[in-house]
Design an enzyme around this catalytic site. Sequence first.
Site, PDB file in Angstrom:
ATOM      1  N   MET A 380       2.575  -0.035  14.987  1.00 16.11           N
ATOM      2  CA  MET A 380       2.265   1.370  15.247  1.00 16.11           C
ATOM      3  C   MET A 380       3.348   2.322  14.743  1.00 16.11           C
ATOM      4  SD  MET A 380       0.569   1.486  19.006  1.00 16.11           S
ATOM      5  CE  MET A 380       1.613   0.308  19.831  1.00 16.11           C
ATOM      6  N   SER A 384       1.609   1.873   7.131  1.00 17.30           N
ATOM      7  CA  SER A 384       0.898   0.869   6.335  1.00 17.30           C
ATOM      8  C   SER A 384       1.338   0.868   4.880  1.00 17.30           C
ATOM      9  CB  SER A 384      -0.603   1.165   6.365  1.00 17.30           C
ATOM     10  OG  SER A 384      -1.028   1.480   7.651  1.00 17.30           O
ATOM     11  N   HIS A 403      -2.277  -9.825   5.439  1.00 15.19           N
ATOM     12  CA  HIS A 403      -3.201  -8.845   6.030  1.00 15.19           C
ATOM     13  C   HIS A 403      -2.531  -7.883   6.995  1.00 15.19           C
ATOM     14  CE1 HIS A 403      -3.050 -10.975   9.769  1.00 15.19           C
ATOM     15  NE2 HIS A 403      -4.091 -10.412  10.288  1.00 15.19           N
TER      16      HIS A 403
END
Lengths: 480, 138
Positions: A380, A384, A403
Site C-alpha cells: 500500500m 506499483s 505479479h
Amino acid sequence: MSEIKLERIDDNRWLLPQTGKMKVPGIIYANEKIYQLLKGDESAKQVANVAHLPGIVNYSLAMPDVHWGYGFPIGGVAAFDLESGIVSPGGVGYDINCGCRLIATNLSFADVKDRISDLTTALYQHIPSGVGSTGSVKLSGKDEKKVLEEGAKWAVKAGFGLQEDLEATEDGGAMTGADPEQVSARALERGKQQLGTLGSGNHFLEIEVVQEIFDQTAAQAFGLRKGQIAVMIHSGSRGLGYQICDDYLALMVKHIQETKIELPDRQLACTYLNTTRAQNYLAAMACGANYAWANRQLLMHRTRKIFEKTLRMAPRELGMRLVYDVCHNIAKIENFKIEGKMKKLCVHRKGATRAFPAGHEALPARYKSVGQPVLIPGDMGSGSYVLVGQEKAMEETFGSACHGAGRVMSRTQATKVSQGRSISRELADLGVLVMASSKGTLREEMPEAYKNVQDVVQVMHDSGIAKKVARLKALACIKG
Amino acid sequence: MKTYKVLDHTADIGIEVWGRTKKELFGNAAEAMFDLIVDLTGINNVNEKVVTIRGSDAEDLLVNFLREALYLFNGKKWIIKQCKCSEMKSGQIVAQLQGESYNAQKHQLKTEIKAVTYHGLSIEKKAQGWKAKVIFDV
C-alpha cells in the site's frame, strides 16, 4: 528450507537441483536479498514439489515474489506437455483469474490533489468491498451463464464499458472454451451475488500518480506520462472462482488413485490433460476467468462514473482509458519453442503474470511493437510498477513474470507487529489515504508485511524477463 | 477453554486444533474456523442443521467436513456457533450444527476464508487426545 540446497546460477537465478522423484530441476528468480528471505519459508520445497508432477517441461519455476502458498508456491510457473502432462486446480488457485487492471487518465496530479479525499470517499461508498459484500448488479441465471461464456464482452454489451477496453484485456476479456455446464450449482449460486465487488484481503482499488518513467518509448505506447493520474484495480472471480477450484480439487483428490500419480502434497491433486475430467476443469476454469474479467470491467465502469460525477467532468475530458488487464492465477494453452520446435503447453501461473514480448500474436495492435504491459502492484505504501514483456521470457519463463511484491510476513505476525500502531496514520504520513472496511485487513496488509517491490521488479529487469517502464505511487487506497 | 491456536503461514491462515476425542476434534475445528470468520460472541444458537459427510481417510474427511461447513456460510449465509459430531465411523461423520443466519447489521465479520486446503494437513493421536493442523486460503 533447511533440506533444500540452492545453487547460484547468476546474480538473479538459483538452481534447485533435481533430486529424488523430481522430474525436472527448479529455478528460482531471486537476488541475494530475496534469496535470504526464502530461507524463512517453505516456498523452495513447494517449487520442488511441483517438479514431481508428470509431464512438467524444462523447469519448475518461481518468480522473485515467490512465497509460501498451498500446493504450488505463490509466484510459481510450470508448463506441462499436453499428452503426458497434467492440469492442477490448486496450481491455478482458488481465486481463478485474480488479476490487475490499470486505467490511465488525462488528469495530472495538480488537477486532483485537492480532490483525492472526495474521490476516495465516493469510490469507497459506491464500490462494494469487504468480507461478504454483494454486488449491485442483479444477475438472472441466464445472464450469469452469459457472463461465464463472454466475460468482459458481456459487460461491454450490457453497457458497462467500451469496445476498446476489450482490446486492452488479456484474451480480449473472454477466454475461449468456457462451458457453464461444467460449473456446479453451488458455484453459480455464489456467483450470482457478487459481480461488481472488490472483495477483501489483498484486493484493492488505488488512485496512483506516475512518478518515474524508465522507458520512454514503451511508456508512450502505453499512454503513460510523468505526473499522470491512474487507477489500479486488483480483484478476481470471487466466490464463484473459489467454488470452482474447490469442486474440482475435491473431484481430483477423490480420483487420484486411478491416475496413479504420486503426490508429495495432496493440494497438488491433478489429472492428465488428455482426459475428460481435465477438459471439464479447463472449461469451468475459463468460466471463472471470464467472471473475473466481467467483474474488473464492472469495477472500472463504476470507477469511471464516480470520477465523472465527483469531478464533474465529461468522459472525453477525463480520458479514462484501460492500459491493460492481466490475470495472475490461470492455466493456459500457449505455444513455446521447446528443443527447437514449437509446442503447445499448458502453462500454470499461480501468482504470476503473462509477459509476452513485442511481436507476439496475442498482443493488441497498439502494443505489438513494444510488448505486453506487465502490471506489478506493490504494498500500500509503495505503489506499483509497469513493466514490458521481453523475448527472454519466452525462452526462460514460459512468457511469465512476477505479479506483485509477495508477502514476507504472515498475517498473524503482521497483526502482532502493528499492535498499538495506526497503519492508516502511517500511510497518511507517506501520502496515501486509506479507506478499509476492516482494521484487521489493514494490519495484515501493512507495508512491512511485503517484500520491497523495487527489489522484486529489479530481478525481472536485470534478468531480462520484463523491463521497467514506469513507477507509480499510491495516493489513495480502498481495501476490503 | 481455547481449543485451537492460529499457526503462522506467510500467505494464509493455519490452525492447530485439539479435542479429547476425534469427534470433539472435528467439532472444535469447525468452531475454530467460524471463530476466524466472525465475532462469535454476537451469534446465537437459533437453528440446527445436520450434515453427513464422507471422505477417503480421516484427513480427507476433515477437509470435506470443513468444506461443507464453510459452504453453509459462503453459499447459504449461515453461521455456525456450535458443532457436535454424533456419529463417526470409517470415512463418514454425522454432525449437528447450531447457529444462525448472517445479518450484516448485527454480526461482525473478521476474515474471508476462501477455502479449506489439503496443504500441510495432519491429524494425530496424542497422549491426551487428538490434534489436527489445517491451512485455510484467505
